[in-house]
Scaffold this motif. Sequence first.
Motif, mmCIF file in Angstrom:
data_model
loop_
_atom_site.group_PDB
_atom_site.id
_atom_site.type_symbol
_atom_site.label_atom_id
_atom_site.label_comp_id
_atom_site.label_asym_id
_atom_site.label_seq_id
_atom_site.Cartn_x
_atom_site.Cartn_y
_atom_site.Cartn_z
ATOM 1 N N HIS A 150 -6.498 -11.352 -34.999
ATOM 2 C CA HIS A 150 -6.927 -11.169 -33.609
ATOM 3 C C HIS A 150 -7.729 -9.875 -33.413
ATOM 4 O O HIS A 150 -7.967 -9.464 -32.276
ATOM 5 N N ASN A 151 -8.094 -9.252 -34.516
ATOM 6 C CA ASN A 151 -8.840 -7.986 -34.453
ATOM 7 C C ASN A 151 -8.165 -6.952 -33.569
ATOM 8 O O ASN A 151 -8.831 -6.255 -32.787
ATOM 9 N N VAL A 152 -6.870 -6.874 -33.663
ATOM 10 C CA VAL A 152 -6.132 -5.866 -32.893
ATOM 11 C C VAL A 152 -6.114 -4.572 -33.711
ATOM 12 O O VAL A 152 -5.744 -4.588 -34.888
ATOM 13 N N GLU A 201 -3.526 -0.955 -29.935
ATOM 14 C CA GLU A 201 -4.391 -0.614 -28.802
ATOM 15 C C GLU A 201 -3.898 -1.332 -27.543
ATOM 16 O O GLU A 201 -3.227 -2.364 -27.626
ATOM 17 N N GLU A 202 -4.264 -0.775 -26.394
ATOM 18 C CA GLU A 202 -3.960 -1.468 -25.139
ATOM 19 C C GLU A 202 -4.786 -2.746 -25.087
ATOM 20 O O GLU A 202 -5.909 -2.772 -25.596
ATOM 21 N N MET A 203 -4.223 -3.788 -24.565
ATOM 22 C CA MET A 203 -4.992 -5.043 -24.469
ATOM 23 C C MET A 203 -4.687 -5.723 -23.143
ATOM 24 O O MET A 203 -3.641 -5.455 -22.532
ATOM 25 N N ASP A 204 -5.612 -6.601 -22.731
ATOM 26 C CA ASP A 204 -5.368 -7.292 -21.456
ATOM 27 C C ASP A 204 -4.392 -8.452 -21.683
ATOM 28 O O ASP A 204 -4.067 -8.793 -22.827
ATOM 29 N N PHE A 205 -3.962 -9.042 -20.581
ATOM 30 C CA PHE A 205 -2.925 -10.068 -20.693
ATOM 31 C C PHE A 205 -3.411 -11.275 -21.498
ATOM 32 O O PHE A 205 -2.658 -11.869 -22.261
ATOM 33 N N GLY A 206 -4.686 -11.635 -21.322
ATOM 34 C CA GLY A 206 -5.235 -12.785 -22.038
ATOM 35 C C GLY A 206 -5.099 -12.619 -23.546
ATOM 36 O O GLY A 206 -4.653 -13.529 -24.247
ATOM 37 N N TYR A 236 7.532 0.456 -22.769
ATOM 38 C CA TYR A 236 8.674 0.094 -23.623
ATOM 39 C C TYR A 236 8.162 -0.839 -24.721
ATOM 40 O O TYR A 236 7.053 -1.358 -24.643
ATOM 41 N N LYS A 237 9.017 -1.047 -25.725
ATOM 42 C CA LYS A 237 8.496 -1.741 -26.903
ATOM 43 C C LYS A 237 9.003 -3.163 -27.026
ATOM 44 O O LYS A 237 10.213 -3.347 -27.213
ATOM 45 N N PRO A 238 8.110 -4.126 -26.942
ATOM 46 C CA PRO A 238 8.519 -5.474 -27.328
ATOM 47 C C PRO A 238 8.977 -5.440 -28.784
ATOM 48 O O PRO A 238 8.410 -4.691 -29.588
ATOM 49 N N ARG A 239 9.998 -6.193 -29.111
ATOM 50 C CA ARG A 239 10.456 -6.262 -30.509
ATOM 51 C C ARG A 239 10.312 -7.689 -30.998
ATOM 52 O O ARG A 239 10.709 -8.626 -30.298
ATOM 53 N N LYS A 243 2.348 0.188 -27.366
ATOM 54 C CA LYS A 243 0.982 0.444 -26.898
ATOM 55 C C LYS A 243 0.648 1.929 -27.104
ATOM 56 O O LYS A 243 1.454 2.802 -26.748
ATOM 57 N N ALA A 244 -0.533 2.196 -27.657
ATOM 58 C CA ALA A 244 -0.959 3.596 -27.824
ATOM 59 C C ALA A 244 -1.098 4.224 -26.449
ATOM 60 O O ALA A 244 -1.794 3.693 -25.584
ATOM 61 N N SER A 245 -0.399 5.329 -26.231
ATOM 62 C CA SER A 245 -0.426 5.893 -24.880
ATOM 63 C C SER A 245 -0.591 7.407 -24.867
ATOM 64 O O SER A 245 -0.388 8.043 -23.852
ATOM 65 N N ASN A 246 -0.927 7.976 -26.010
ATOM 66 C CA ASN A 246 -1.232 9.414 -26.005
ATOM 67 C C ASN A 246 -2.328 9.691 -27.033
ATOM 68 O O ASN A 246 -2.717 8.795 -27.804
ATOM 69 N N THR A 247 -2.817 10.906 -27.029
ATOM 70 C CA THR A 247 -3.979 11.230 -27.877
ATOM 71 C C THR A 247 -3.651 11.111 -29.373
ATOM 72 O O THR A 247 -4.515 10.761 -30.168
ATOM 73 N N LEU A 248 -2.399 11.385 -29.725
ATOM 74 C CA LEU A 248 -2.026 11.272 -31.138
ATOM 75 C C LEU A 248 -2.098 9.824 -31.598
ATOM 76 O O LEU A 248 -2.586 9.521 -32.692
ATOM 77 N N GLU A 249 -1.595 8.945 -30.746
ATOM 78 C CA GLU A 249 -1.608 7.525 -31.128
ATOM 79 C C GLU A 249 -3.037 6.975 -31.153
ATOM 80 O O GLU A 249 -3.369 6.145 -32.004
ATOM 81 N N GLU A 250 -3.863 7.450 -30.246
ATOM 82 C CA GLU A 250 -5.272 7.034 -30.279
ATOM 83 C C GLU A 250 -5.927 7.535 -31.573
ATOM 84 O O GLU A 250 -6.712 6.822 -32.197
ATOM 85 N N TYR A 251 -5.580 8.759 -31.961
ATOM 86 C CA TYR A 251 -6.122 9.329 -33.198
ATOM 87 C C TYR A 251 -5.727 8.468 -34.414
ATOM 88 O O TYR A 251 -6.545 8.175 -35.292
#
Lengths: 233, 88
Positions: free
Chosen positions: A63-65, A92-97, A136-139, A154-162
């Motif tokens: 899914h190219n995530v 990465e953050e993604m939309d519901f679709g 929160y984290k889906p498992r 979901k990446a939610s801070n600069t470290l995770e984006e890095y």
Amino acid sequence: MFIKGLDVDILEKMWSRFRGRKFVSVTNALFLNREDRLILLEKEELGPEDELILDFSEVLNAHNVRYAVVAGYLSILFGRNRRTDDVDVVVEEMDFGKFRMLCRSIIEKGFEALQVDISIEEGVKKLYNEYFMAGYKPRFVKKGVLLPNIEFKKASNTLEEYVLDNFYTVLIGDKGSIKISPLELQIAYKLWLGSDKDIGDARFLYKLFENFLDVGELRMWCEKLGVGMEWLE
Amino acid sequence: MVGVEIDLEKLEEERRRNRMDMLRHVDWVVDQIKKDHKKWLKMHVEWLWKSRKAQLAMFEKLGFTKKDIIELLEEEEEIRKALSGRDL
């Protein structure tokens, strides 16, 4: 040869090791190519965590995530003698679709979510809104097998984006590949977390890759996180 | 990487949220054990057995001896002792 989660470029780079270029030997089972951000790990027998993340990464790749595996599993992957019942994956953050499509493939691959039934639309919505987007984290687990599980964050801070932008690819023998956090950041972050388990992980990774890490980068992350490096010595 | 700014307060907040998440998960584990402890135990044993088998194969590949493994365990015990009582 078919290898899970690999594209032709990576396969080509992997074989470059056998042509004697770029890779340095960390141990007799571990080879590093910093330039292409590749790690080769010869692992003849996979643990349950390895099998789980290799299968899951196949779905993410399809899914190219953008994703990277982080935290305790990394030290286990490279041989630390401890167990974890969860494999942390930052995405990465993604939309519901996109999330819904991903959930469909996750089910097809034999996974299910622990918190809700994602075979129904309401379940997918709940998992997306009340867990994924709420921080929160889906498992996810293999159907009927509750251990170990994937923690999907979901990446939610600069470290995770890095981490998502600067991942390393680990080729696990001929069994597949996964993307992981840069080791320097991982070590510094584990020191910041600071429990005995985390410091053990940091020391393990540091000692294993000691001669191959970018010490300047490691020091910089430690400074940014406000932690000392004394536990590594 | 030089340009990456870290918001330590935000990281702390995430650590707190992570702990909440872990506690939720622990509740879930307790529920599973209450539901069917034999099934849970069987699953746990299978997981550990498979993990250990893979771990031993890795040790063998890396050329670890029993002495090396004992030394590693002793070192970890020392870290644990040194950190006991530390407020996280």
